[in-house]
Design an enzyme around this catalytic site. Structure first.
Site, short mmCIF file in Angstrom:
data_model
loop_
_atom_site.label_atom_id
_atom_site.label_comp_id
_atom_site.label_asym_id
_atom_site.label_seq_id
_atom_site.Cartn_x
_atom_site.Cartn_y
_atom_site.Cartn_z
N GLN B 33 68.14 56.25 16.91
CA GLN B 33 69.26 56.18 17.79
C GLN B 33 70.15 57.60 17.62
O GLN B 33 69.75 58.36 16.58
CB GLN B 33 70.24 55.21 17.41
N HIS B 64 85.32 44.27 8.95
CA HIS B 64 84.52 43.80 7.87
C HIS B 64 85.19 42.97 6.91
O HIS B 64 84.48 41.90 6.28
CB HIS B 64 84.60 45.15 6.97
N ASP B 157 75.54 41.85 10.89
CA ASP B 157 76.82 43.08 11.16
C ASP B 157 76.25 44.21 12.25
O ASP B 157 75.78 45.36 11.96
CB ASP B 157 77.06 43.63 10.06
#
Lengths: 288, 288
Positions: B33, B64, B157
């Site tokens: 990416q 978080h 996550d």
């Protein structure tokens, strides 16, 4: 061709929302401000005042329900309510769901906001014909000043502390509202974003501490507002003034309102709205 | 000259955030990416993957802390944790505050995200040197598949269901995670915005219903994410699996963590996070 609206908000100048727009439905400059209604690609119709997003059909309920129902359910028995600002009619619409309210006054400085909303945002400006609603096109601060001991609820559905609404973020206004409330009455005011506008919020809480016996801050989640959330001060008059939690379920169950009346509010979101992130819990020193 | 970053997110294509930028700190194209780190005017440093905001120094804690501490406190006694994705290190940093955790594994497909974060986002990538942390640069779905009955906590996550993370939004992955959890273990996964991505959330809840015995959805408020909020699935393994509310204060008080460890999480925001707006309470049919 793609059309994009970019918000231009002094208190969120470096982080701004862009919405893709299909067409401009209405555009004018009133005596007080620029008024635009845009058809957006994602958020339905949107009311914009002086380039700042006021409300969209997509998420207006999360704001209007929370400014109205949190104080309305916290008050044991509200009979009279005043909305200052709120010319789009969304807050009025929510108050009208409380059948015990006998008088609902709207004090909006700019008559054109009401007229434009009635014409172009009918799902929001839905309750101006309710016989309990009376509109006054006057200065909200002066109105509060001139109507002592009149209201059980005062909801300040204002724009930001820049432009026509600046006076609604001043100490004198909070003192006038106190005088305008009846014993046990509640003031709820649009009070910005806890991440971004802590200085403004703390100032309002200091006004609260000066005049009001019960004081809280709560918030709701509105994707098209800066940072996706907006808060409210909750100030009440009287040592035995309303508590936003006591008897909540009981009052709701005994009211004529049902789950069908709400898209955001419920007893769970009502209570959750008062939870402050750890970084802001020091503001609880102003609470009472 | 003004520089503005405009987010380009397929699942929020018509409503996008713009942040004013001071300079580009880092820019590269990795095997997987585009990776950019920008210095913004308002939000500190910001990590951007494929033009989508991953995290900013301004509000990263709200994400978080909530992906990590809600499951960590809900579990009676977590010893082993796996983070899938999370290459910026913020979730690891929060898990490391739980001294009872003995092993904290990070499985991030793109090693460059970790390396760039260590170099340019040191306040977020703050705990990679903790001796309990081990990093594996592999495919998270395969990792879960190959490690049955291993973890008490699995935290996904991830970025959005477009690009490298697409597999993490598939049914097979939810089944693998179930197998990879120990009895009583909890899976929490990044699960988008309840206003904007209901279809995605409902699909994930259906996977949950298929494999997990306890199921909830909770959310947190992150101004730089679409609509200013983001949610998580909370799925647990075992009929007597963890409840996110029972004994919360007790566990917190008995832990070594104190108020100084948090900027968002506290028992009040933990509980408030589970309150669904009225328009979404029908999703509670998937809860258990």
């Amino acid at each position: 061709m793609e059309l994009w609206f970019t918000e231009n908000l002094e208190i969120a100048a470096d982080m701004r929302l862009q919405l893709r727009v299909q067409r401009t439905i209405h555009s004018e400059v009133s005596e007080y401000q620029k008024i635009d209604v845009l058809e957006t690609a994602y958020c339905g119709r949107m009311l914009v005042l002086d380039d700042v997003i006021m409300t969209t059909e997509f998420d207006e309920f999360a704001y209007h329900e929370m400014i109205a129902h949190v104080p309305a359910f916290a008050h044991a028995n509200p009979r009279t309510a005043l909305v200052i600002g709120g010319g789009d009619g969304g807050t009025i619409r929510e108050l009208c769901k409380h059948k015990d309210l006998e008088e609902i006054h709207l004090c909006e400085i700019d008559r054109r906001v009401v007229e434009v909303s009635k014409e172009h945002l009918p799902s929001i400006a839905a309750s101006f014909d309710d016989p309990r609603v009376k509109c006054f096109y006057e200065d909200g601060a002066r109105w509060a000043d001139e109507h002592p001991e009149t209201y059980d609820l005062i909801l300040v559905d204002s724009s930001d502390p820049v432009g026509p609404a600046a006076v609604l973020f001043g100490e004198a206004f909070y003192e006038s509202c106190y005088a305008s409330l009846r014993e046990g009455g509640i003031l709820a005011t649009q009070a910005e974003n806890i991440y971004m506008h802590r200085d403004i919020i703390e100032r309002l809480l200091q006004y609260g501490e000066k005049f009001y016996q019960r004081r809280f801050y709560y918030n709701t989640r509105v994707p098209t507002y800066p940072g996706g959330m907006i808060g409210f001060t909750f100030f009440a008059k009287g040592q035995n003034g309303p508590d936003p939690f006591i008897n909540l379920e009981k009052r709701y169950n005994e009211s004529e309102l049902t789950a069908q009346d709400f898209r955001f509010w419920n007893p769970a979101t009502h209570k959750a709205a008062f939870a402050l992130p750890a970084f802001a819990t020091d503001l609880e020193k102003y609470f009472a």
